[in-house]
Write a protein that holds these residues in place. Structure first.
Motif, PDB file in Angstrom:
ATOM      1  N   THR A  56       0.858  -1.186   0.000  1.00  0.00           N
ATOM      2  CA  THR A  56       0.000   0.000   0.000  1.00  0.00           C
ATOM      3  C   THR A  56       0.895   1.238   0.000  1.00  0.00           C
ATOM      4  N   ILE A  57       0.674   2.073  -1.007  1.00  0.00           N
ATOM      5  CA  ILE A  57       1.436   3.331  -1.050  1.00  0.00           C
ATOM      6  C   ILE A  57       0.455   4.489  -0.917  1.00  0.00           C
ATOM      7  N   GLN A  58       0.785   5.421   0.009  1.00  0.00           N
ATOM      8  CA  GLN A  58      -0.069   6.586   0.221  1.00  0.00           C
ATOM      9  C   GLN A  58       0.706   7.855  -0.083  1.00  0.00           C
ATOM     10  N   VAL A  59       0.036   8.768  -0.800  1.00  0.00           N
ATOM     11  CA  VAL A  59       0.641  10.082  -1.028  1.00  0.00           C
ATOM     12  C   VAL A  59      -0.310  11.128  -0.454  1.00  0.00           C
ATOM     13  N   VAL A  60       0.238  11.993   0.420  1.00  0.00           N
ATOM     14  CA  VAL A  60      -0.583  13.008   1.085  1.00  0.00           C
ATOM     15  C   VAL A  60      -0.259  14.387   0.500  1.00  0.00           C
ATOM     16  N   PHE A  61      -1.305  15.088   0.067  1.00  0.00           N
ATOM     17  CA  PHE A  61      -1.138  16.450  -0.477  1.00  0.00           C
ATOM     18  C   PHE A  61      -1.915  17.444   0.372  1.00  0.00           C
ATOM     19  N   ASP A  62      -1.590  18.733   0.217  1.00  0.00           N
ATOM     20  CA  ASP A  62      -2.391  19.784   0.854  1.00  0.00           C
ATOM     21  C   ASP A  62      -3.659  19.975   0.044  1.00  0.00           C
ATOM     22  N   LYS A  63      -4.796  20.046   0.773  1.00  0.00           N
ATOM     23  CA  LYS A  63      -6.072  20.207   0.055  1.00  0.00           C
ATOM     24  C   LYS A  63      -6.246  21.667  -0.372  1.00  0.00           C
ATOM     25  N   LYS A  64      -6.791  21.807  -1.580  1.00  0.00           N
ATOM     26  CA  LYS A  64      -7.109  23.173  -2.048  1.00  0.00           C
ATOM     27  C   LYS A  64      -8.637  23.273  -2.021  1.00  0.00           C
TER      28      LYS A  64
END
Ligand code: ATP
Ligand code: MG
Length: 441
Positions: A431-439
């Motif tokens: 399982t790979i997770q990528v976390v971004f800042d929400k716009k």
């Protein structure tokens, strides 16, 4: 720099010396004047107490030490003057010290003497009967006294400056020495004794130096890897084509060899594309133009595009999520999703599943690519983001992998200010997770 520090230290020293001298002379002159006036006062007091102000002969006897004694009547006419004929002298009532004595009982005055560089000091006192006693003394002016002292002052300045030159030299040297040593000995900075103000500077330099070394090493490794990786398919192509050229292949072989040549040429092309892509990312890292992208829609499109590929591997790929925006470069984000899904399909088992989800969580948006594939054991998990790193070279190569995909992914995540985490167990899936800042919309 050394020269500059030296010069500045000397400037400060010169300024300090000169201002000290000026202040000292001023204080000294002031003290001298006060002392002199006190002496003159004592003389008038003595004359008054001796009651000899009418006895001009005794006054003449008293007059030593270049004192000028003048006795003046209330109306300002001169009764007696030790230096001049009193008859010839004009009315003295307008002399400042006398005028003041008439009003306040006593008066002082300092006047330039007719002789150059001399000053006259006067003290006058009015007695109870109205008679005024005035004592004058001629002394050197401040400039005259300074003139006498100039050779000593110059000597002192030169001496002090010499001391300062030597001190400035050693001070500058001790300031600059650690910096010079650091510059000459980048590799063992820790052994150089430094003062504490230099510590942050040294730490930064050291970090940068290590980064440069690491980068150089990585580049070197990368070049070696590139050469090696490009050589393998080229050797195959060269070998097969040589066989055909020499007429050593049957018609049937020729078709097979052409297929091999085609496959290897494709691999070569893919690799070169990846390398070009990586070097583009390397150089354009600082000027990525970010725009609001609907990561939900983009992921969905990506998954749709990969359906055929998944079917070919007998793997099912699903997508689920909630629409949300992030700041990204569309092309880069697409490449990231594609690479993760491609791995999920490629390193899977027949009948396996890849689940792709996009969901907002607080201020963040999380992209998850989870597969039920072969997994990655702990010791490899750290390294799979390195360029050309492959867990199972054979399997990866047979499926056309070059080991650059995750390196590109890592690069893109950094460019988009995201964070990537990996969870995997050998034989169970990854399982790979990528976390971004929400716009916000
Ligand atoms: P490329 O992506 O450049 O075509 P690649 O897939 O071999 O080649 P990466 O995507 O960087 O290269 O992956 C590096 C290695 O990590 C792979 O060779 C594979 O061994 C391992 N790996 C990557 N993703 C997974 C996964 N989902 N499951 C198991 N192993 C994986
Ligand atoms: Mg890959």
């Amino acid at each position: 720099m050394k020269k500059k520090i030296n010069l500045q230290l000397l400037e400060i020293a010169t300024l300090a010396i000169i201002s000290t001298m000026v202040i000292t002379v001023a204080i000294f002159y002031n003290l001298f004047t006060n002392q002199l006036m006190d002496d003159l006062k004592s003389y008038t007091y003595i004359i008054e107490k001796l009651a000899i102000k009418q006895n001009f002969e005794q006054l003449n006897e008293l007059n030593s030490e270049h004192l000028r004694i003048t006795i003046i009547s209330q109306d300002g006419s001169v009764q007696y003057d030790s230096d001049y004929d009193s008859q010839a002298l004009e009315n003295h009532g307008d002399r400042p010290e006398i005028a003041r004595a008439k009003i306040y009982g006593e008066g002082e005055s300092i006047r330039r003497s007719s002789t150059m560089n001399r000053t006259n000091f006067y003290y006058a006192r009015q007695l109870t009967d109205g008679i005024i006693i005035r004592i004058g003394k001629e002394a050197g002016s401040v400039f005259y006294m300074l003139g006498n002292a100039i050779p000593y002052i110059i000597g002192l300045i030169v001496l002090l400056l010499l001391v300062c030159v030597v001190l400035a030299h050693y001070l500058t040297k001790s300031l600059v020495k650690p910096i010079e040593e650091i510059a000459a000995n980048m590799d063992n900075i820790n052994e150089i004794p430094i003062y504490k103000e230099l510590v942050p500077f040294v730490n930064t330099i050291q970090r940068q130096h290590q980064d440069i070394l690491k980068n150089a090493l990585m580049r070197q490794e990368f070049t070696a890897n590139v050469s090696h990786e490009l050589k393998t398919p080229l050797t195959s192509i060269s070998g097969y084509s040589e066989l055909i050229e020499n007429g050593m292949a049957t018609a049937e072989d020729t078709v097979r060899f052409a297929g091999e040549i085609h496959r290897n040429a494709t691999r070569l092309l893919n690799q070169i594309n990846d390398i070009i892509h990586l070097s583009e990312l390397d150089s354009s890292e600082n000027h990525v133009t970010l725009e609001p992208v609907n990561i939900y829609k983009l992921s969905q499109t990506c998954v749709d595009m990969l359906q055929v590929n998944a079917e070919k591997h007998q793997v099912s790929i699903f997508f689920d999520g909630i629409p949300c925006l992030i700041l990204a470069d569309k092309g880069m984000l697409e490449e990231l999703i594609y690479n993760l899904c491609d791995n999920g399909i490629r390193y899977n088992n027949k009948g396996g599943i890849v689940n792709v989800t996009v969901k907002p969580e607080g201020e963040k948006v999380i992209l998850t690519v989870a597969d039920t594939g072969i997994g990655i054991s702990k010791e490899h998990q750290e390294r799979i983001f390195e360029r050309y790193y492959r867990v199972d070279k054979g399997r990866s190569q047979s499926t056309g992998g070059t080991g650059l995909g995750l390196a590109i992914v890592k690069h893109i995540v950094a460019s988009l200010n995201g964070e990537i985490t990996l969870e995997s167990e050998k034989g169970r899936g990854t399982t790979i997770q990528v976390v971004f800042d929400k716009k916000e919309w």
